[in-house]
Design a protein around this motif. Structure first.
Motif, short mmCIF file in Angstrom:
data_model
loop_
_atom_site.label_atom_id
_atom_site.label_comp_id
_atom_site.label_asym_id
_atom_site.label_seq_id
_atom_site.Cartn_x
_atom_site.Cartn_y
_atom_site.Cartn_z
N THR A 121 0.82 -1.21 0.00
CA THR A 121 0.00 0.00 0.00
C THR A 121 0.85 1.26 0.00
O THR A 121 0.51 2.26 -0.65
N ALA A 122 1.98 1.24 0.68
CA ALA A 122 2.84 2.42 0.77
C ALA A 122 3.34 2.84 -0.61
O ALA A 122 3.48 4.04 -0.89
N LEU A 123 3.60 1.88 -1.49
CA LEU A 123 4.06 2.20 -2.84
C LEU A 123 2.96 2.88 -3.64
O LEU A 123 3.19 3.87 -4.33
N SER A 124 1.73 2.36 -3.54
CA SER A 124 0.59 2.98 -4.22
C SER A 124 0.35 4.39 -3.70
O SER A 124 0.04 5.30 -4.48
N GLN A 125 0.51 4.58 -2.41
CA GLN A 125 0.31 5.90 -1.82
C GLN A 125 1.36 6.90 -2.30
O GLN A 125 1.05 8.07 -2.54
N ALA A 126 2.59 6.43 -2.46
CA ALA A 126 3.66 7.31 -2.97
C ALA A 126 3.36 7.75 -4.39
O ALA A 126 3.53 8.93 -4.75
N VAL A 127 2.89 6.83 -5.24
CA VAL A 127 2.53 7.16 -6.61
C VAL A 127 1.37 8.15 -6.64
O VAL A 127 1.38 9.13 -7.39
N ALA A 128 0.36 7.91 -5.79
CA ALA A 128 -0.81 8.80 -5.74
C ALA A 128 -0.39 10.20 -5.28
O ALA A 128 -0.89 11.21 -5.82
N LEU A 129 0.51 10.30 -4.31
CA LEU A 129 0.98 11.59 -3.82
C LEU A 129 1.72 12.35 -4.92
O LEU A 129 1.49 13.55 -5.13
N ILE A 130 2.60 11.65 -5.64
CA ILE A 130 3.37 12.28 -6.71
C ILE A 130 2.43 12.78 -7.81
O ILE A 130 2.55 13.92 -8.29
N SER A 131 1.49 11.96 -8.22
CA SER A 131 0.55 12.33 -9.28
C SER A 131 -0.28 13.53 -8.87
O SER A 131 -0.48 14.47 -9.65
N SER A 132 -0.75 13.52 -7.65
CA SER A 132 -1.58 14.63 -7.14
C SER A 132 -0.78 15.92 -7.07
O SER A 132 -1.27 17.00 -7.44
N GLU A 133 0.45 15.83 -6.60
CA GLU A 133 1.29 17.03 -6.44
C GLU A 133 1.63 17.64 -7.80
O GLU A 133 1.65 18.87 -7.95
N LEU A 134 1.92 16.82 -8.78
CA LEU A 134 2.25 17.34 -10.10
C LEU A 134 1.03 17.96 -10.79
O LEU A 134 1.16 18.88 -11.60
N ALA A 135 -0.15 17.46 -10.45
CA ALA A 135 -1.38 17.98 -11.06
C ALA A 135 -1.76 19.35 -10.50
O ALA A 135 -2.39 20.15 -11.19
N ALA A 136 -1.39 19.62 -9.25
CA ALA A 136 -1.78 20.88 -8.61
C ALA A 136 -0.60 21.42 -7.81
O ALA A 136 -0.48 21.14 -6.60
N PRO A 137 0.31 22.16 -8.46
CA PRO A 137 1.51 22.69 -7.78
C PRO A 137 1.15 23.53 -6.56
O PRO A 137 0.23 24.35 -6.60
N ARG A 138 1.91 23.30 -5.48
CA ARG A 138 1.71 24.05 -4.24
C ARG A 138 3.05 24.44 -3.65
O ARG A 138 4.10 24.02 -4.15
N CYS A 139 3.02 25.22 -2.57
CA CYS A 139 4.25 25.66 -1.93
C CYS A 139 5.06 24.45 -1.46
O CYS A 139 4.50 23.47 -0.96
N GLY A 140 6.37 24.54 -1.63
CA GLY A 140 7.25 23.47 -1.17
C GLY A 140 7.25 22.25 -2.06
O GLY A 140 7.74 21.18 -1.66
N GLN A 141 6.73 22.38 -3.29
CA GLN A 141 6.61 21.21 -4.16
C GLN A 141 7.94 20.53 -4.48
O GLN A 141 8.05 19.30 -4.40
N PRO A 142 9.01 21.28 -4.83
CA PRO A 142 10.27 20.60 -5.16
C PRO A 142 10.78 19.72 -4.03
O PRO A 142 11.20 18.58 -4.26
N ALA A 143 10.75 20.25 -2.80
CA ALA A 143 11.23 19.46 -1.67
C ALA A 143 10.36 18.24 -1.44
O ALA A 143 10.86 17.14 -1.17
N LEU A 144 9.05 18.41 -1.58
CA LEU A 144 8.13 17.29 -1.37
C LEU A 144 8.36 16.21 -2.43
O LEU A 144 8.41 15.02 -2.13
N LEU A 145 8.51 16.64 -3.68
CA LEU A 145 8.68 15.66 -4.76
C LEU A 145 10.01 14.92 -4.63
O LEU A 145 10.08 13.72 -4.93
N ASN A 146 11.06 15.63 -4.19
CA ASN A 146 12.34 14.95 -3.99
C ASN A 146 12.20 13.83 -2.97
O ASN A 146 12.70 12.72 -3.17
#
Length: 280
Positions: free
Chosen positions: A125-150
């Motif tokens: 489940t943790a792997l699916s959650q990581a993919v979902a987080l990355i996809s969501s973050e790229l779809a809607a840029p927010r503050c601190g995005q580069p650090a979060l994506l790294n």
């Protein structure tokens, strides 16, 4: 068993790999929905994360239709084409480039001589959650995005390695060795201290096996002898040290060679073998 006493199969390997994950986002052009990846001499892994729709992977003459949610892992020296079926689904493809900057990169690349396809429905489940987080973050840029994506990229890669250790994609190799608790103990020891005076007896003791049983099991699981694997690991570490300018003497000490002259001979042999292989 305490957390500190558990067998950690990946930490020493990750240190030797020194992976750097770069999330690229949706690379499919709007008009074609296709990514063409040509063979590259630079060693890295290409990850395709598909959250919705269907992916068509073409490699050599083989065509595979991959349903979502999935992850596809391709080595950089394998030319391939990735297409998303239906333009409405192109926004659900994310690409990540994993550069392996540590000396153990060659050991990892050997595991991906063919593309590896993972269904997220069958992973942790943790792997699916990581993919979902990355996809969501790229779809809607927010503050601190580069650090979060790294950080999300690092979590994604560690999750992939965990899954491949638990479910090796091939019949033999590094992931199969790490999946075997006995062989894994020896591998962790080698990765943690490759410069030490390793003998077959000492490796077998780390695994809790007899010398003969260890040698036979290691060869069956890893598709090479313990001595061959240690030699490849040491040579990779030495090459990395020399390339970074640390000199033959220091490189020999860090990688476990008896002397700088012994390392120099090993490097020369390896270069001759590579030249012969490339001209064959």
């Amino acid at each position: 068993m305490s957390i500190s006493s558990r067998l950690d199969r990946l930490s020493a390997l990750l240190e030797a790999l020194a992976p750097r994950v770069e999330l690229i986002g949706d690379e499919c052009p709007v008009d074609t929905g296709t990514v063409v990846a040509r063979s590259s001499a630079a060693p890295f892994l290409q990850l395709y994360l598909l959250t919705q729709g269907e992916l068509v992977l073409t490699q050599s003459s083989q065509v595979r239709h991959i349903p979502s949610p999935s992850i596809v892992i391709c080595r950089s020296n394998l030319s391939h084409r990735v297409s998303v079926v239906g333009k409405e689904n192109s926004g659900h493809l994310v690409r990540a480039k994993v550069a392996i900057e540590g000396p153990a990169g060659a050991l990892l690349f050997n595991e991906f001589s063919e593309p590896v396809i993972l269904s997220l429905a069958q992973t942790d489940t943790a792997l699916s959650q990581a993919v979902a987080l990355i996809s969501s973050e790229l779809a809607a840029p927010r503050c601190g995005q580069p650090a979060l994506l790294n950080r999300a990229g690092d979590i994604l890669f560690i999750g992939l390695l965990r899954h491949l250790v638990a479910h090796p994609a091939t019949g033999s190799g590094l992931f199969n060795g790490l999946a075997d608790p006995r062989i894994a103990r020896a591998l962790v020891a080698l990765h943690s201290a490759p410069q030490e005076a390793w003998t077959l007896e000492r490796m077998a003791a780390e695994a809790g096996m007899s010398r003969t049983a260890f040698a036979n099991t290691f060869r069956d699981v890893m598709n090479q002898t313990p001595g061959k694997y240690l030699g490849i690991l040491r040579l990779a570490i030495a090459r990395s040290a020399v390339d970074s300018g640390r000199g033959l003497k220091r490189a020999a000490k860090e990688s476990g060679y008896a002397s700088s002259s012994a390392l120099s001979r090993a490097l020369s042999r390896a270069m001759e073998e590579e030249v012969a292989s490339s001209s064959a």
